[in-house]
Design an enzyme around this catalytic site. Structure first.
Site, short mmCIF file in Angstrom:
data_model
loop_
_atom_site.label_atom_id
_atom_site.label_comp_id
_atom_site.label_asym_id
_atom_site.label_seq_id
_atom_site.Cartn_x
_atom_site.Cartn_y
_atom_site.Cartn_z
N PRO A 2 -14.65 -5.34 4.90
CA PRO A 2 -13.41 -4.79 5.45
C PRO A 2 -13.46 -4.62 6.96
O PRO A 2 -14.37 -3.99 7.49
CB PRO A 2 -13.29 -3.41 4.77
CG PRO A 2 -14.30 -3.40 3.68
CD PRO A 2 -15.36 -4.39 4.06
N GLU A 3 -12.48 -5.19 7.63
CA GLU A 3 -12.31 -4.94 9.06
C GLU A 3 -10.94 -4.29 9.23
O GLU A 3 -10.28 -3.96 8.24
CB GLU A 3 -12.45 -6.24 9.85
CG GLU A 3 -13.83 -6.86 9.64
CD GLU A 3 -14.16 -8.02 10.57
OE1 GLU A 3 -13.58 -8.11 11.66
OE2 GLU A 3 -15.02 -8.83 10.18
N LYS A 55 -11.25 1.32 11.50
CA LYS A 55 -11.68 1.02 10.14
C LYS A 55 -11.73 2.27 9.27
O LYS A 55 -12.30 2.25 8.18
CB LYS A 55 -13.06 0.34 10.20
CG LYS A 55 -13.00 -1.03 10.89
CD LYS A 55 -14.27 -1.79 10.70
CE LYS A 55 -14.98 -2.01 12.01
NZ LYS A 55 -16.27 -2.68 11.84
N ASN A 193 -17.47 -7.99 12.07
CA ASN A 193 -18.30 -9.15 12.34
C ASN A 193 -17.56 -10.48 12.32
O ASN A 193 -17.90 -11.40 13.05
CB ASN A 193 -19.44 -9.19 11.32
CG ASN A 193 -20.76 -9.40 12.00
OD1 ASN A 193 -20.91 -9.03 13.16
ND2 ASN A 193 -21.69 -10.00 11.30
N ARG A 281 -26.60 -7.90 13.49
CA ARG A 281 -25.44 -8.48 12.82
C ARG A 281 -25.37 -9.98 13.12
O ARG A 281 -25.69 -10.41 14.22
CB ARG A 281 -24.15 -7.81 13.34
CG ARG A 281 -24.17 -6.27 13.25
CD ARG A 281 -24.09 -5.77 11.84
NE ARG A 281 -22.93 -6.25 11.13
CZ ARG A 281 -21.72 -5.69 11.22
NH1 ARG A 281 -21.53 -4.64 11.97
NH2 ARG A 281 -20.70 -6.19 10.55
#
Ligand SMILES: [Zn+2]
Length: 291
Positions: A2-3, A55, A193, A281
């Site tokens: 989820p972004e 978020k 990401n 990441r």
């Protein structure tokens, strides 16, 4: 994962289902939530509204209380109509919970009951939070004064997004590599990401460039691209999958994310991947287009 776009869509769905509804049942596996519930019962109060900030998903509950949740990697909220006969399976100790998303009857998932973290039952819908790692009740008047929501930078998906402020906050992090700076929610909120790699590709900026080495107009352009890409993915039509390329072909939705070794859609060079930043990441980029 989820972004900001996913969280904003989830907030809209939850708002449509729950706003104005009285909570009839509240359950959670989190002791710090049930303690609040024991002291000042959540059942009996109305859900006033649900919204996303960056978020974070925020549910305003009557009595100046906000339920803040953060999905991290695997968490998700879902709603389920109580008229669905399978809802009864939720009330018994079954191993699995079956539910249907609001998108349509063809989309069904199953998540194990042990992943259920929060249950909020209203008359028309039940809202379920699965595998949500972060949840807390926050007094409404402290939300913008202290804590992670108060520290957020401008939200790329907010109607009042302040691009100049976002650029200034990025510029205040000159020693960070730009890919890491874009993930810093205190600089600007919403990017995760996927968009990190996609925005940098679209702007033809190397993810390893230090923010201090980027001219101001380059930062402005990066932020503008981030807004454009995220806003394009927040509509209902985007529910089938993120798209940054403007191509309808479902196999060509993204420029670089998860495309390591595949040819760049612009120049044909193989897409690279590296772990980057303190959290290691994954970053994807084209060394030729983003030199
Ligand atoms: Zn390329």
């Amino acid at each position: 994962m989820p972004e900001g776009d996913t969280i904003h869509r989830a907030a809209r769905t939850l708002h449509a289902a729950l706003a104005g509804q009285r909570i009839e049942r509240f359950e959670s596996v989190f002791p710090h939530l049930t303690r609040v519930d024991a002291e000042q019962p959540i059942a009996g109060r109305c859900v006033e509204r649900v919204e996303a900030r960056g978020k974070h998903l925020l549910m305003w509950i009557e009595g100046e209380l906000v339920l803040r949740t953060h999905m991290r990697m695997h968490g998700s909220w879902h709603i389920w109509p109580r008229s669905d006969p399978r809802y009864t399976s939720l009330r018994v100790a079954s191993d699995s919970i079956y539910y249907r998303a609001s998108r349509g009857p063809s989309e069904r998932w199953q998540r194990p009951r042990h992943e259920l973290r929060i249950l909020i039952e209203t008359s028309p819908y039940v809202a379920l939070a699965f595998a949500v790692p972060v949840a807390e009740f926050v007094p409404a008047d402290s939300l913008d004064r202290v804590g992670p929501v108060a520290e957020l930078g401008p939200d790329l998906l907010s109607d009042s997004f302040d691009a100049a402020e976002a650029c200034a906050r990025l510029a205040a992090r000159p020693d960070l590599e730009i890919a890491d700076a874009l993930l810093d929610q205190r600089a600007l909120a919403g990017i995760g990401n996927v968009f990190k790699s996609e925005v940098l590709f679209a702007a033809r900026v190397s993810p390893f460039t230090r923010v201090g080495a980027l001219p101001a107009e380059q930062l402005t352009r990066l932020v503008a691209i981030a807004v454009r890409q995220m806003q394009a993915n927040v509509g209902d039509s985007a529910a089938g999958g993120r798209r940054t390329t403007n191509r309808l072909d479902p196999s060509a939705r993204l420029w670089v994310y998860r495309r390591r070794g595949l040819p760049c859609r612009r120049c044909g060079a193989p897409i690279q991947r590296a772990k980057q930043g303190p959290d290691a990441r994954s970053t994807y980029w084209c060394a030729r287009c983003q030199s």
